[in-house]
Scaffold this motif. Sequence first.
Motif, PDB file in Angstrom:
ATOM      1  N   GLU A 165     -14.833  -2.215  -0.166  1.00 32.06           N
ATOM      2  CA  GLU A 165     -16.103  -2.935   0.025  1.00 32.06           C
ATOM      3  C   GLU A 165     -16.789  -2.819  -1.125  1.00 32.06           C
ATOM      4  O   GLU A 165     -16.760  -1.480  -1.736  1.00 32.06           O
ATOM      5  N   SER A 166     -17.984  -3.768  -1.497  1.00 23.89           N
ATOM      6  CA  SER A 166     -18.753  -3.547  -2.573  1.00 23.89           C
ATOM      7  C   SER A 166     -20.339  -3.155  -1.888  1.00 23.89           C
ATOM      8  O   SER A 166     -20.548  -3.843  -0.879  1.00 23.89           O
ATOM      9  N   ILE A 167     -20.942  -2.597  -2.428  1.00 25.76           N
ATOM     10  CA  ILE A 167     -22.254  -2.448  -1.981  1.00 25.76           C
ATOM     11  C   ILE A 167     -23.443  -3.480  -2.162  1.00 25.76           C
ATOM     12  O   ILE A 167     -23.222  -4.116  -3.108  1.00 25.76           O
ATOM     13  N   ASN A 168     -24.408  -3.577  -1.354  1.00 24.28           N
ATOM     14  CA  ASN A 168     -25.465  -4.420  -1.707  1.00 24.28           C
ATOM     15  C   ASN A 168     -26.431  -3.835  -2.433  1.00 24.28           C
ATOM     16  O   ASN A 168     -27.296  -4.754  -3.078  1.00 24.28           O
TER      17      ASN A 168
ATOM     18  N   PRO B  33     -21.891  -5.970  -8.263  1.00 25.89           N
ATOM     19  CA  PRO B  33     -21.141  -6.817  -7.479  1.00 25.89           C
ATOM     20  C   PRO B  33     -19.839  -7.336  -8.196  1.00 25.89           C
ATOM     21  O   PRO B  33     -18.886  -7.280  -7.685  1.00 25.89           O
ATOM     22  N   GLU B  34     -20.060  -7.102  -9.476  1.00 23.48           N
ATOM     23  CA  GLU B  34     -18.766  -7.424 -10.342  1.00 23.48           C
ATOM     24  C   GLU B  34     -18.204  -6.143 -11.029  1.00 23.48           C
ATOM     25  O   GLU B  34     -18.915  -5.218 -11.206  1.00 23.48           O
ATOM     26  N   ILE B  35     -16.903  -6.105 -10.930  1.00 19.52           N
ATOM     27  CA  ILE B  35     -16.251  -5.202 -11.656  1.00 19.52           C
ATOM     28  C   ILE B  35     -14.973  -5.708 -12.424  1.00 19.52           C
ATOM     29  O   ILE B  35     -14.504  -6.554 -11.846  1.00 19.52           O
ATOM     30  N   ASN B  36     -14.588  -5.235 -13.530  1.00 22.26           N
ATOM     31  CA  ASN B  36     -13.570  -5.696 -14.112  1.00 22.26           C
ATOM     32  C   ASN B  36     -12.234  -5.343 -13.488  1.00 22.26           C
ATOM     33  O   ASN B  36     -12.135  -4.236 -13.198  1.00 22.26           O
TER      34      ASN B  36
END
Length: 266
Positions: free
Chosen positions: A74-77, A91-94
């Motif tokens: 999950e990504s954090i808000n 929100p973005e990660i390569n």
Amino acid sequence: DAINRVSTIFDSLSLTFMNNSTPAIIFENIEKSFGSLKVLKGISGEINRGEVIAVIGSSGCGKSTLLRCFNRLESINHGRLVVNGIDLSHPEINYSQLRELRTQVGMVFQQFNLFPHLSVLENLTLSPRKVLGKTPKESAQLAGLYLEKVGLFDKASAYPEQLSGGQKQRVAIARSLCMNPQIMLFDEPTSALDPELVGEVLQVMQQLAAEGMTMVVVTHEMQFAKEVAHRVIFLDQGLVVEQGIAHEVLTHPQSDRLRTFLSRLN
Ligand code: ADP
Ligand code: MG
């Protein structure tokens, strides 16, 4: 292309600067919602290398969500989250960072999540071959080492359905270890087991802890939390209500909410 090259150099620099005193996980005021449901409401903490942290709390309080943020299921808000030097705040990660994270952070689930159509050995060698690029021989050697460690060397050619729950979970732990992770996350690893099989899994985890593995363990096993965990984090409704030295927090809870939670377990 030049930008990519520079960012790769920065990635490797940040890894070089990371040493044993860098916390394994830093989380600051992190929030996570699913639609309008706010599950994590701003929680903070640090997990040091070699530490074993027990995360406790009632069903639905956000324990799994917190753990899933740590390996980017999950990504954090909102807030800041850095895991093993990898910044997961945005929100973005390569892709290369995600791949790195998944290699460095192992996760063990309540339901084992073994591949049912693969033998124990194949379950263990799959990722080392596909992700780490190890040869079949190297990966089989690794698998043998870790099967030995969890006491299941003789089960290498068995299929998951031929194993007890406790054996499946030990295989799942061995599978994670084959990736040589820096951090291990456990989400209620013994909750699906018959009571008489809980001990063999906790024993493997205790051994890992003794060897200095950094571990975050969501658990209802308070005896394990007291004896093996260094610190405990008590979550309630998406907030950290108490945290501190495991033995102190669990034997002398300060809040009514933790007292109530602990008394319900007995
Ligand atoms: P715990 O592990 O402490 O039992 P979870 O982190 O699994 O709690 O869930 C916390 C809350 O978030 C629950 O109300 C749950 O229903 C909700 N939740 C968890 N994952 C999702 C999801 N993917 N979509 C919507 N709601 C979710
Ligand atoms: Mg859960």
